[in-house]
Enzyme design. Structure first.
Site, short mmCIF file in Angstrom:
data_model
loop_
_atom_site.label_atom_id
_atom_site.label_comp_id
_atom_site.label_asym_id
_atom_site.label_seq_id
_atom_site.Cartn_x
_atom_site.Cartn_y
_atom_site.Cartn_z
N ASP A 9 40.27 33.31 -22.36
CA ASP A 9 40.59 31.94 -22.76
C ASP A 9 41.47 32.03 -23.99
OD1 ASP A 9 40.49 29.10 -22.95
OD2 ASP A 9 38.95 29.27 -24.48
N SER A 10 42.07 30.90 -24.35
CA SER A 10 42.90 30.87 -25.55
C SER A 10 42.05 30.99 -26.81
CB SER A 10 43.67 29.55 -25.59
OG SER A 10 42.76 28.47 -25.55
N CYS A 72 40.74 29.36 -19.23
CA CYS A 72 41.61 28.41 -19.94
C CYS A 72 42.40 27.58 -18.92
CB CYS A 72 42.56 29.22 -20.82
SG CYS A 72 43.76 28.22 -21.67
N GLU A 151 36.60 21.93 -32.21
CA GLU A 151 36.60 23.11 -33.09
C GLU A 151 35.99 22.79 -34.46
OE1 GLU A 151 39.71 25.84 -32.65
OE2 GLU A 151 38.93 25.86 -30.61
N CYS A 183 39.76 21.00 -19.45
CA CYS A 183 39.94 21.80 -20.67
C CYS A 183 38.60 22.41 -21.03
CB CYS A 183 40.45 20.91 -21.80
SG CYS A 183 40.58 21.78 -23.38
N HIS A 185 37.17 22.93 -23.73
CA HIS A 185 36.41 22.33 -24.83
C HIS A 185 35.69 21.04 -24.44
CE1 HIS A 185 38.86 25.16 -26.99
NE2 HIS A 185 38.44 24.76 -28.17
N1 DGL Z 1 41.45 26.65 -23.62
C1 DGL Z 1 42.42 25.59 -23.61
C2 DGL Z 1 42.39 24.88 -22.26
O1 DGL Z 1 41.40 24.90 -21.56
C3 DGL Z 1 42.18 24.59 -24.71
C4 DGL Z 1 42.64 25.02 -26.07
C5 DGL Z 1 44.12 25.35 -26.13
O2 DGL Z 1 44.96 24.44 -26.15
O3 DGL Z 1 44.39 26.53 -26.15
O4 DGL Z 1 43.37 24.30 -21.89
#
Ligand code: DGL
Length: 219
Positions: A9-10, A72, A151, A183, A185
């Site tokens: 993931d990012s 992600c 976050e 997403c 989050h």
């Molecule tokens: N993990 C990213 C997503 O699911 C969210 C955070 C980001 O923008 O990197 O799109």
């Protein structure tokens, strides 16, 4: 020897996917790579996201992963087809199981999607949904402020409630009956999202869906 699942993931948001994988496959070896040095991905160009996703995949393979999970959504929406061309290992991503679940749940065929700018502008969800059920209406909303709120840990703050409400209003006006949390989050804001979109709207939480897809594959 059991196969190692590599998840990337990012950042740390993909741990929502790991939590579900651990619940279904508690003894399966798993490596997680959260690219906290380069997060967020959702605000970057498709070319940059593809390059990062490629590097993340190589990193996991070098550390013994035999199956890859793109947790992600920004990376899954933008880079899946490139990664599938470039790597021979099985690749799971969050988009496909979310769509399956949304199509199974919708009654009036009016689906909402919320995600980062990269995810929403990729148009991948709309394309895949229309390929399966062409007369489905899909309304998408980019919600760039939600990732920083999560976050910061503002999961129940009144500011978060106001922002969620504002983002969801256009989807509510379109009378969606199903909402995809596009997403990593957003599952952490699920309670507020459900409250603001209305309790009749069914919410698709991809973290649970992708874990089920990996579980079925391994079984
Ligand atoms: N993990 C990213 C997503 O699911 C969210 C955070 C980001 O923008 O990197 O799109």
């Amino acid at each position: 020897m059991s196969i190692t699942i590599g998840v990337f993931d990012s950042g740390i948001g993909g741990l929502t996917v790991v939590r579900e994988l651990k619940r279904l496959l508690p003894t399966q070896p798993l490596i997680y790579f959260g690219d906290t040095a380069r997060t967020p991905y959702g605000t970057k160009s498709p070319e940059t996201i593809i390059q990062y996703a490629r590097e993340d995949t190589r990193f996991l393979l070098e550390h013994g992963a035999g199956i890859l999970v793109i947790a992600c959504h920004s990376a899954a929406s933008t880079a899946t087809s490139t990664l599938k061309q470039e790597f021979s290992e099985p690749i799971f991503e969050v988009v496909t199981p979310s769509i399956e679940q949304a199509l199974a749940l919708t009654r009036r065929k009016i689906i909402g999607l919320i995600g980062t700018r990269a995810t929403v502008t990729s148009g991948v969800y709309e394309k895949a949904i229309h390929a399966r059920l062409p007369d489905t209406k899909v309304y998408s909303q980019a919600c760039p402020l939600l990732v920083p709120l999560v976050e910061e840990g503002w999961l129940k703050a009144k500011e978060s409630r106001m922002i969620v409400k504002k983002y969801l209003r256009p989807l509510k006006n379109q009378q969606i009956d199903t909402l995809i949390l596009g997403c990593t989050h957003y599952p952490l804001l699920k309670q507020i999202i459900q409250e603001k979109i209305g309790k009749k709207v069914k919410i698709v939480d991809p973290s649970a869906e992708i874990a089920r897809a990996v579980y079925s594959y391994l079984e």
